[in-house]
Design an enzyme around this catalytic site. Structure first.
Site, PDB file in Angstrom:
ATOM      1  N   ARG A   1      44.007 -81.012  13.770  1.00 38.68           N
ATOM      2  CA  ARG A   1      42.649 -81.271  14.247  1.00 38.68           C
ATOM      3  C   ARG A   1      41.854 -79.976  14.444  1.00 38.68           C
ATOM      4  O   ARG A   1      40.626 -79.976  14.354  1.00 38.68           O
ATOM      5  CB  ARG A   1      42.690 -82.103  15.526  1.00 38.68           C
ATOM      6  CG  ARG A   1      43.398 -83.440  15.300  1.00 38.68           C
ATOM      7  CD  ARG A   1      43.035 -84.524  16.257  1.00 38.68           C
ATOM      8  NE  ARG A   1      44.026 -85.591  16.228  1.00 38.68           N
ATOM      9  CZ  ARG A   1      44.089 -86.547  15.303  1.00 38.68           C
ATOM     10  NH1 ARG A   1      43.206 -86.577  14.337  1.00 38.68           N
ATOM     11  NH2 ARG A   1      45.025 -87.467  15.352  1.00 38.68           N
TER      12      ARG A   1
ATOM     13  N   GLN B   1      51.781 -92.507  24.625  1.00 45.32           N
ATOM     14  CA  GLN B   1      53.139 -92.179  24.178  1.00 45.32           C
ATOM     15  C   GLN B   1      54.152 -92.500  25.279  1.00 45.32           C
ATOM     16  O   GLN B   1      55.221 -93.051  25.010  1.00 45.32           O
ATOM     17  CB  GLN B   1      53.220 -90.724  23.745  1.00 45.32           C
ATOM     18  CG  GLN B   1      52.376 -90.473  22.490  1.00 45.32           C
ATOM     19  CD  GLN B   1      52.482 -89.065  21.962  1.00 45.32           C
ATOM     20  OE1 GLN B   1      53.161 -88.220  22.540  1.00 45.32           O
ATOM     21  NE2 GLN B   1      51.800 -88.806  20.858  1.00 45.32           N
TER      22      GLN B   1
ATOM     23  N   ASP C   1      41.895 -87.092  21.317  1.00 45.44           N
ATOM     24  CA  ASP C   1      42.102 -86.315  20.088  1.00 45.44           C
ATOM     25  C   ASP C   1      40.784 -85.825  19.483  1.00 45.44           C
ATOM     26  O   ASP C   1      40.798 -85.041  18.526  1.00 45.44           O
ATOM     27  CB  ASP C   1      42.850 -87.169  19.056  1.00 45.44           C
ATOM     28  CG  ASP C   1      44.286 -87.452  19.493  1.00 45.44           C
ATOM     29  OD1 ASP C   1      44.820 -86.682  20.322  1.00 45.44           O
ATOM     30  OD2 ASP C   1      44.869 -88.450  19.022  1.00 45.44           O
TER      31      ASP C   1
ATOM     32  N   GLY D   1      54.590 -85.824  17.875  1.00 44.55           N
ATOM     33  CA  GLY D   1      54.942 -86.216  19.237  1.00 44.55           C
ATOM     34  C   GLY D   1      55.127 -87.718  19.344  1.00 44.55           C
ATOM     35  O   GLY D   1      55.998 -88.202  20.076  1.00 44.55           O
TER      36      GLY D   1
ATOM     37  N   LYS E   1      46.723 -93.293  12.395  1.00 45.34           N
ATOM     38  CA  LYS E   1      48.033 -92.667  12.591  1.00 45.34           C
ATOM     39  C   LYS E   1      48.850 -93.440  13.629  1.00 45.34           C
ATOM     40  O   LYS E   1      50.039 -93.726  13.407  1.00 45.34           O
ATOM     41  CB  LYS E   1      47.832 -91.205  13.020  1.00 45.34           C
ATOM     42  CG  LYS E   1      49.098 -90.422  13.257  1.00 45.34           C
ATOM     43  CD  LYS E   1      48.848 -88.930  13.205  1.00 45.34           C
ATOM     44  CE  LYS E   1      48.161 -88.366  14.431  1.00 45.34           C
ATOM     45  NZ  LYS E   1      48.980 -88.388  15.654  1.00 45.34           N
ATOM     46  N   SER E   2      48.228 -93.781  14.753  1.00 41.51           N
ATOM     47  CA  SER E   2      48.965 -94.479  15.818  1.00 41.51           C
ATOM     48  C   SER E   2      49.478 -95.834  15.329  1.00 41.51           C
ATOM     49  O   SER E   2      50.630 -96.209  15.585  1.00 41.51           O
ATOM     50  CB  SER E   2      48.057 -94.712  17.031  1.00 41.51           C
ATOM     51  OG  SER E   2      47.694 -93.484  17.605  1.00 41.51           O
TER      52      SER E   2
ATOM     53  N   LYS F   1      49.035 -80.547  23.419  1.00 37.75           N
ATOM     54  CA  LYS F   1      48.980 -81.227  22.118  1.00 37.75           C
ATOM     55  C   LYS F   1      49.675 -80.336  21.072  1.00 37.75           C
ATOM     56  O   LYS F   1      50.460 -79.470  21.415  1.00 37.75           O
ATOM     57  CB  LYS F   1      47.528 -81.542  21.753  1.00 37.75           C
ATOM     58  CG  LYS F   1      46.879 -82.549  22.700  1.00 37.75           C
ATOM     59  CD  LYS F   1      47.538 -83.906  22.595  1.00 37.75           C
ATOM     60  CE  LYS F   1      46.940 -84.915  23.543  1.00 37.75           C
ATOM     61  NZ  LYS F   1      47.706 -86.161  23.579  1.00 37.75           N
TER      62      LYS F   1
HETATM   63  C1  S3P Z   1      49.117 -91.175  20.471  1.00 36.39           C
HETATM   64  C2  S3P Z   1      48.774 -90.945  21.772  1.00 36.39           C
HETATM   65  C3  S3P Z   1      48.048 -89.745  22.224  1.00 36.39           C
HETATM   66  C4  S3P Z   1      47.404 -89.006  21.063  1.00 36.39           C
HETATM   67  C5  S3P Z   1      48.303 -88.882  19.879  1.00 36.39           C
HETATM   68  C6  S3P Z   1      48.749 -90.250  19.386  1.00 36.39           C
HETATM   69  C7  S3P Z   1      49.855 -92.411  20.142  1.00 36.39           C
HETATM   70  O1  S3P Z   1      48.978 -88.898  22.864  1.00 36.39           O
HETATM   71  O2  S3P Z   1      46.986 -87.720  21.474  1.00 36.39           O
HETATM   72  O3  S3P Z   1      47.629 -88.219  18.801  1.00 36.39           O
HETATM   73  O4  S3P Z   1      49.889 -92.796  18.951  1.00 36.39           O
HETATM   74  O5  S3P Z   1      50.396 -93.033  21.061  1.00 36.39           O
HETATM   75  P1  S3P Z   1      49.318 -89.029  24.435  1.00 36.39           P
HETATM   76  O6  S3P Z   1      49.915 -90.346  24.661  1.00 36.39           O
HETATM   77  O7  S3P Z   1      50.280 -87.929  24.701  1.00 36.39           O
HETATM   78  O8  S3P Z   1      48.022 -88.835  25.146  1.00 36.39           O
END
Ligand code: S3P
Length: 451
Positions: free
Chosen positions: A407, A186, A334, A110, A37-38, A361
């Site tokens: 999740r 993020q 996660d 997010g 996903k990231s 989250k």
């Molecule tokens: C992500 C960072 C994480 C993670 C999210 C995806 C990303 O969040 O929990 O599912 O793709 O940069 P945080 O940066 O808020 O920890």
């Protein structure tokens, strides 16, 4: 009794019913999980702002990357069909995102909202408005708005510039060195993206290292990125010019985690999850399961467009409790919900600390895991920054709720593998945010057809 997995419509939601024989079900075979996903979000975003074409294979077709794609299409970026084997993105070049004619909607994601904000805030002479679903509109945006404002950004939001919907008036920004109070990819990525168009060095220092996909991919697209692992700092030198690239997205270790735990807790299981990204900033789940004495082996390690990948084989074993906290948590942030499920079947008491981030989250994952596992008959205690999970649980079938968090929905379905009697997971459709084919893959691994 044979296993039973059924999805029923309870409009506007779905309920997933799972029932397994008293002697359990063994999961066997080989499985591929959807794209990371990231990395999928980042490939779409960097492709959008690069010059020329970016080609992406293995893009996650979950709801979250679809939100990212829709937002950038609304700003003038041309994409091929997301269903194509190779998705192509015709980049507009940095600084050339168009002012959208309507509100940008990040849905449940997010990552979409926070990363995109760095780009919007640094696009002069345009006004953007951004929103999301009910969950996203309750999640803290001040964590990126505060540092962006230090860079000179103009952003307005509800509750004292904390919550979406947000309005952004793009500006030429000035570089800063931001010391983030939390390890968050993020936050880091938002500021790096804002730094791309900002003249000078934009630096982010984190208390411990969060996932580094942005750093890797920005460098591959041609940005001037330097990192200092000793201080957990990263610097981008702007202004940058990015050039379209080929990105092959590995399977998501956060999705593989469900099968790793399922295999570890169900007697007789032996399965291989193929093509999983094993970037060291994401493999906390492997370290945690190793500490619990799970039987997981790494096969066929390789590197694919700048990210390490392997096949992961898991066999059932007796698990031991462990204590998890500190720098390990950002590397498995996660995966804490599904690790809490593993801990139910371990010998002893498992403790998660330093995980307060879970409260912000897609839902409050500490409160929800404690309440829903307790409904199943587990003994779980909630702390401000974590959970205590008592092992040796005997779970009993009942109704649980995902709180519309992907999740949580999948963690509950895996817990059901070891419950006596049927478990009904309400709002199970949430899984489609990151793993649309989760239910059919679970059925396939259990030897069931056609779910
Ligand atoms: C992500 C960072 C994480 C993670 C999210 C995806 C990303 O969040 O929990 O599912 O793709 O940069 P945080 O940066 O808020 O920890």
């Amino acid at each position: 009794m044979t296993a039973r997995i059924e999805l029923t419509e309870a409009a506007p939601h779905q309920t997933l019913t799972l029932e397994f024989p008293a002697d359990g079900v063994a999961l066997t075979g080989r499985v591929r999980v959807p794209g990371d996903k990231s990395i999928s979000h980042r490939a779409l975003m960097l492709g959008a702002i690069a010059l020329g074409e970016t080609r992406i294979q293995g893009l996650l077709l979950g709801e979250d990357p679809r939100s990212t794609a829709a937002c950038f299409q609304a700003m003038g970026v041309t994409l091929s069909s997301l269903e194509d084997e190779w998705v192509t993105v015709q980049g507009v070049g940095l600084g050339h995102l168009q002012e959208p004619a309507d509100v940008l909607n990040a849905g449940n994601s997010g990552t979409t909202l926070r990363l995109m904000l760095g780009l919007l805030a640094s696009h002069p002479d345009r006004l953007f408005t951004v929103t999301g679903d009910g969950s996203l509109r309750s999640r803290p945006m001040d964590r990126v708005i505060v540092p962006l404002t230090q860079m000179g950004a103009q952003i307005w939001g509800r509750q004292g510039n904390r919550l979406a919907p947000l309005a952004v008036r793009g500006q030429a920004l000035k570089p800063i060195h931001y010391r983030s109070p939390v390890a968050s990819a993020q936050i880091k990525s938002c500021l790096l993206l804002a730094g791309l168009m900002t003249e000078g060095d934009t630096t982010v220092t984190e208390p411990s290292l969060s996932r580094d996909h942005s750093e890797r991919m920005l460098r591959a697209f041609g940005a001037d990125i330097s990192t200092d692992p000793d201080t957990c700092s990263v610097t981008v030198r702007g202004p940058a010019t990015l050039t379209g690239q080929t990105v092959v997205v590995p399977g998501d270790i956060s999705s593989a985690a469900f099968w790793l735990v399922a295999g570890a807790i169900t007697p007789g299981s032996d399965l291989v999850v193929e093509n999983v990204g094993i970037n060291p900033t994401r493999t906390g789940i492997l370290d945690a399961l190793a500490a619990m004495e799970a039987d997981i082996t790494l096969e066929n390690p390789r590197e694919v467009t700048g990210e390490p990948v392997a096949d992961l084989r898991v066999r059932h074993s007796r698990l031991k409790a462990a204590t998890f906290g500190g720098d390990l948590i950002p590397r498995m942030i996660d995966e804490v919900p599904i690790l809490a499920v593993a801990a139910l079947f371990a010998e002893g008491t498992t403790v998660f600390t330093d995980a307060a981030e879970l409260r912000v989250k897609e839902c409050d994952r500490i409160a929800v895991m404690a309440s829903q596992l307790t409904r199943l008959g587990a003994r779980v205690e909630e702390h401000p920054d974590g959970l205590t999970v008592h092992g040796g649980a005997r779970l009993t079938g009942t109704t649980v709720d995902s709180y519309h968090d992907h999740r949580i929905a999948m963690s509950m379905a895996i817990a059901a593998l070891r419950a006596d009697g049927p478990v009904q997971v309400q709002r199970a459709e949430a899984a489609a945010v990151s793993y649309p084919s989760f239910t059919s893959t679970l059925a396939q691994l259990c030897g069931l057809e056609g779910v």
